[in-house]
Motif scaffolding. Structure first.
Motif, PDB file in Angstrom:
ATOM      1  N   MET A 123       0.833  -1.177   0.000  1.00  0.00           N
ATOM      2  CA  MET A 123       0.000   0.000   0.000  1.00  0.00           C
ATOM      3  C   MET A 123       0.879   1.242   0.000  1.00  0.00           C
ATOM      4  N   ARG A 124       0.447   2.237  -0.729  1.00  0.00           N
ATOM      5  CA  ARG A 124       1.135   3.528  -0.754  1.00  0.00           C
ATOM      6  C   ARG A 124       0.454   4.472   0.229  1.00  0.00           C
ATOM      7  N   GLU A 125       1.180   5.489   0.643  1.00  0.00           N
ATOM      8  CA  GLU A 125       0.615   6.495   1.534  1.00  0.00           C
ATOM      9  C   GLU A 125       0.438   7.805   0.786  1.00  0.00           C
ATOM     10  N   PHE A 126      -0.604   8.539   1.175  1.00  0.00           N
ATOM     11  CA  PHE A 126      -0.949   9.817   0.560  1.00  0.00           C
ATOM     12  C   PHE A 126      -1.268  10.817   1.653  1.00  0.00           C
ATOM     13  N   LEU A 127      -0.734  12.015   1.490  1.00  0.00           N
ATOM     14  CA  LEU A 127      -1.121  13.130   2.348  1.00  0.00           C
ATOM     15  C   LEU A 127      -2.324  13.771   1.676  1.00  0.00           C
ATOM     16  N   VAL A 128      -3.436  13.863   2.405  1.00  0.00           N
ATOM     17  CA  VAL A 128      -4.659  14.402   1.833  1.00  0.00           C
ATOM     18  C   VAL A 128      -5.142  15.564   2.699  1.00  0.00           C
ATOM     19  N   GLU A 129      -5.291  16.715   2.054  1.00  0.00           N
ATOM     20  CA  GLU A 129      -5.864  17.882   2.710  1.00  0.00           C
ATOM     21  C   GLU A 129      -7.310  18.003   2.238  1.00  0.00           C
ATOM     22  N   ILE A 130      -8.223  18.147   3.198  1.00  0.00           N
ATOM     23  CA  ILE A 130      -9.647  18.150   2.894  1.00  0.00           C
ATOM     24  C   ILE A 130     -10.296  19.409   3.467  1.00  0.00           C
ATOM     25  N   THR A 131     -11.003  20.115   2.608  1.00  0.00           N
ATOM     26  CA  THR A 131     -11.851  21.221   3.044  1.00  0.00           C
ATOM     27  C   THR A 131     -13.271  20.865   2.636  1.00  0.00           C
ATOM     28  N   THR A 132     -14.166  20.850   3.605  1.00  0.00           N
ATOM     29  CA  THR A 132     -15.548  20.467   3.355  1.00  0.00           C
ATOM     30  C   THR A 132     -16.445  21.697   3.436  1.00  0.00           C
ATOM     31  N   SER A 133     -17.241  21.901   2.398  1.00  0.00           N
ATOM     32  CA  SER A 133     -18.164  23.043   2.339  1.00  0.00           C
ATOM     33  C   SER A 133     -19.527  22.559   1.868  1.00  0.00           C
ATOM     34  N   PRO A 134     -20.483  22.446   2.782  1.00  0.00           N
ATOM     35  CA  PRO A 134     -21.836  22.063   2.351  1.00  0.00           C
ATOM     36  C   PRO A 134     -22.401  23.115   1.392  1.00  0.00           C
ATOM     37  N   PRO A 135     -23.156  22.687   0.409  1.00  0.00           N
ATOM     38  CA  PRO A 135     -23.752  23.633  -0.534  1.00  0.00           C
ATOM     39  C   PRO A 135     -24.682  24.615   0.174  1.00  0.00           C
ATOM     40  N   GLU A 136     -24.751  25.810  -0.364  1.00  0.00           N
ATOM     41  CA  GLU A 136     -25.659  26.842   0.151  1.00  0.00           C
ATOM     42  C   GLU A 136     -27.070  26.274   0.213  1.00  0.00           C
ATOM     43  N   GLY A 137     -27.740  26.503   1.327  1.00  0.00           N
ATOM     44  CA  GLY A 137     -29.119  26.061   1.480  1.00  0.00           C
ATOM     45  C   GLY A 137     -29.282  24.664   2.042  1.00  0.00           C
TER      46      GLY A 137
ATOM     47  N   TRP B 144      -3.497   8.759   4.374  1.00  0.00           N
ATOM     48  CA  TRP B 144      -4.401   7.724   3.873  1.00  0.00           C
ATOM     49  C   TRP B 144      -3.582   6.696   3.103  1.00  0.00           C
ATOM     50  N   ARG B 145      -4.058   5.456   3.065  1.00  0.00           N
ATOM     51  CA  ARG B 145      -3.351   4.381   2.360  1.00  0.00           C
ATOM     52  C   ARG B 145      -4.244   3.765   1.281  1.00  0.00           C
ATOM     53  N   ALA B 146      -3.613   3.516   0.130  1.00  0.00           N
ATOM     54  CA  ALA B 146      -4.326   2.905  -0.994  1.00  0.00           C
ATOM     55  C   ALA B 146      -3.298   2.282  -1.930  1.00  0.00           C
ATOM     56  N   GLU B 147      -3.769   1.450  -2.833  1.00  0.00           N
ATOM     57  CA  GLU B 147      -2.869   0.824  -3.807  1.00  0.00           C
ATOM     58  C   GLU B 147      -2.291   1.863  -4.760  1.00  0.00           C
ATOM     59  N   ASP B 148      -3.115   2.823  -5.175  1.00  0.00           N
ATOM     60  CA  ASP B 148      -2.698   3.887  -6.091  1.00  0.00           C
ATOM     61  C   ASP B 148      -3.731   5.005  -5.987  1.00  0.00           C
ATOM     62  N   GLU B 149      -3.567   6.059  -6.776  1.00  0.00           N
ATOM     63  CA  GLU B 149      -4.498   7.186  -6.680  1.00  0.00           C
ATOM     64  C   GLU B 149      -5.911   6.818  -7.117  1.00  0.00           C
ATOM     65  N   ASP B 150      -6.038   5.931  -8.092  1.00  0.00           N
ATOM     66  CA  ASP B 150      -7.382   5.500  -8.503  1.00  0.00           C
ATOM     67  C   ASP B 150      -8.086   4.797  -7.351  1.00  0.00           C
ATOM     68  N   ASP B 151      -7.377   3.921  -6.666  1.00  0.00           N
ATOM     69  CA  ASP B 151      -7.924   3.215  -5.507  1.00  0.00           C
ATOM     70  C   ASP B 151      -8.270   4.215  -4.406  1.00  0.00           C
TER      71      ASP B 151
END
Length: 96
Positions: free
Chosen positions: A1-15, A57-64
């Motif tokens: 498994m490969r490791e990935f640094l993932v930055e996440i910003t979550t913004s619910p849609p207006e309304g 995060w860990r995954a086989e590749d970016e598609d995974d």
């Protein structure tokens, strides 16, 4: 498994109702625990005073990663992601 640094910003849609946001956040917590139990989510941080998350995060590749890991998060449709593939550094003190 490969490791990935993932930055996440979550913004619910207006309304979006507070009830829907709360429901998805609760489902997100459940899914994060499941992904952690399978080793797909290794670490997760929130920078002080910010609403974004930074994780390993860990995954086989970016598609995974996108299809089978991040794509299964209930909040994914509301997320903006920055993904950085990682590789071991020869001077990493945590390397075994």
């Amino acid at each position: 498994m490969r490791e990935f640094l993932v930055e996440i910003t979550t913004s619910p849609p207006e309304g979006t109702s507070e009830a829907e946001v709360a429901e998805r956040r609760a489902a997100e917590a459940v899914r994060a625990r499941e992904l952690a139990a399978t080793g797909r989510l290794a670490r997760l941080w929130r920078p002080v005073g910010e609403s974004r998350s930074i994780g390993i995060w860990r995954a086989e590749d970016e598609d995974d990663l996108h299809g089978n890991v991040l794509g299964t998060l209930p909040l994914r449709p509301w997320m903006n992601l920055t993904v950085t593939p990682l590789e071991p550094h020869p001077n990493d003190p945590g390397r075994s």
